[in-house]
Write an enzyme that holds these catalytic residues in place. Structure first.
Site, short mmCIF file in Angstrom:
data_model
loop_
_atom_site.label_atom_id
_atom_site.label_comp_id
_atom_site.label_asym_id
_atom_site.label_seq_id
_atom_site.Cartn_x
_atom_site.Cartn_y
_atom_site.Cartn_z
N CYS A 265 0.80 -1.23 0.00
CA CYS A 265 0.00 0.00 0.00
C CYS A 265 0.83 1.28 0.00
O CYS A 265 0.52 2.21 -0.75
CB CYS A 265 -0.99 0.00 1.16
SG CYS A 265 -0.26 0.19 2.82
N HIS B 276 -2.77 1.13 7.01
CA HIS B 276 -3.07 1.08 5.57
C HIS B 276 -3.14 2.49 5.02
O HIS B 276 -3.85 3.33 5.55
CB HIS B 276 -4.38 0.35 5.30
CG HIS B 276 -4.73 0.29 3.84
ND1 HIS B 276 -3.89 -0.28 2.90
CD2 HIS B 276 -5.81 0.77 3.15
CE1 HIS B 276 -4.44 -0.16 1.70
NE2 HIS B 276 -5.59 0.48 1.83
N ASP C 91 -7.87 3.98 -3.80
CA ASP C 91 -6.97 2.99 -3.21
C ASP C 91 -6.53 2.03 -4.31
O ASP C 91 -7.34 1.33 -4.91
CB ASP C 91 -7.70 2.22 -2.11
CG ASP C 91 -6.79 1.28 -1.32
OD1 ASP C 91 -5.60 1.17 -1.67
OD2 ASP C 91 -7.28 0.66 -0.36
#
Length: 379
Positions: free
Chosen positions: A179, A219, A234
């Site tokens: 991420c 995250h 995302d």
């Protein structure tokens, strides 16, 4: 196409106008700026700015997060019309002084990314104007072209999320990332193209039992403002990554090429859920608090080095295309089709290496052999 840059102003002696909604917050920020030799003026009455202040008297306008969007946009338009070269900062109080310093010095605007190289990497040659159509197209191409993986963490190397390291790895070397790498890169791409993008964070809930202790905010994801509407973006959530940007300003289900998603208020955060086999499953709870790179440095260090992190214990690779989601978890290879059909098989070492090369398109290195064999044993 050259990377985006901004002009620089020497912070010491700079003239800054700070707009907020709370006098105590405003005074604290202005006091810190004065200590650094910056001439700071301030107001908690945006309606009088055009009367009390001349935009040409300032190098930078800082607008606090408590100012509503309509007022924020009106102020930006009014000040840039009369002073096109003025710097603008959407400030978040805990890091406002650093945001102002970085904007004045240009530290937040070094060349962001080699855009031509990135676009070639993801195979995109479409429009680049900062619109929702461009955002969706870049999002889709990124997921298809750059896999999710944390092999460096599994090798005990840790993961370097500095911009140059990410670019060398994900763009130049044909590798994937997790991420902090994916969304950090995507943030810089979007900023280069003129999108208004803010890095934020989330607590992961995906596949966790209901009685699990709350996870840390480890995250990274992004919030993008387009035409006054906020979008959740995302490209770094592995096998369950949203296949498209998600609207934040509605609780209605949002259908994608794969699952439907929904976003709604959950205490002080946002809950993001994906619908699979008729059930809404929690993915993560999102804080819209803007974060500084130092926040991600700590979270990345923990996630890529802690012995309890699944990235240091398991081979996890994923890729999402328009037709299917491909996931490798140690020796279990899963193909989840857009119609929710699912195929699973267990692989030996040779098959794992083949899938890494052919499906995830990774440049398998000789030093990966030991972890591939360990994954094949399921241990």
């Amino acid at each position: 196409m050259s990377p985006a840059t901004r002009s620089k102003t020497e912070p010491a002696g700079a003239r800054v106008l700070v707009i907020g909604v709370t006098r105590e917050v405003l005074d604290t920020v202005m006091q810190d700026l004065a200590e650094l030799g910056i001439q700071a003026s301030g107001s908690t009455d945006p309606a009088r700015l055009d009367i009390d202040f001349d935009p040409r008297d300032f190098d930078l306008l800082s607008i606090g997060g408590g100012v509503d969007d309509a007022t924020r946009n009106r102020l930006k338009n009014a000040f840039t019309t009369r002073h096109p070269a003025i710097h603008l900062v959407d400030a978040y109080a805990p890091i406002a002084v650093r945001q102002i310093l970085d904007r004045l010095s240009g530290a937040d605007a070094e060349p962001l990314v080699d855009l031509d190289a990135y676009l070639a990497r993801i195979g995109y040659d479409g429009p680049l104007a900062p619109t929702i159509d461009t955002l969706r197209a870049l999002h889709r191409h990124h997921l298809d072209a750059i896999p999710f993986e944390a092999i460096d963490a599994l090798l005990g190397r840790g993961i370097d999320i500095a911009a140059n390291a990410v670019d060398v790895k994900l763009i130049g070397a044909g590798r994937g990332g997790y991420c902090f790498e994916h969304n950090g890169l995507f943030q810089r791409v979007l900023a280069t193209l003129g999108f208004q993008v803010t890095p934020i964070s989330a607590r992961v809930r995906w596949t966790m039992p209901a009685d699990s202790a709350p996870s840390a905010r480890t995250h990274m994801l992004l919030e993008v403002q387009l035409d006054g509407r906020p979008w959740l973006v995302d490209v770094g959530f592995g096998s369950s990554v949203p296949p498209a940007p998600l609207r934040i300003d509605t609780t209605e289900p949002q259908q994608t090429a794969h699952e439907a998603f929904r976003v709604f208020r959950f205490g002080h955060d946002l809950m993001v859920q994906a619908r699979r086999e008729g059930v809404w499953l929690p993915m993560y709870t999102v804080s819209r608090e803007p974060l500084h790179p130092s926040d991600y440095e700590v979270a990345n260090w923990h996630t890529s080095t802690h012995p309890d992190s699944h990235f240091t214990r398991n081979l996890i690779v994923a890729r999402t295309t328009g037709d299917a989601r491909y996931t490798l978890l140690d020796n279990r290879f899963t193909v989840r089709h857009a119609d929710e059909r699912s195929d699973k098989q267990f692989l030996d070492a040779a098959s794992i290496e083949r899938v890494l090369r052919d499906v995830f398109r990774l440049p398998v290195a000789p030093e990966w052999r030991a972890l591939i064999e360990r994954a094949a044993r399921g241990s």
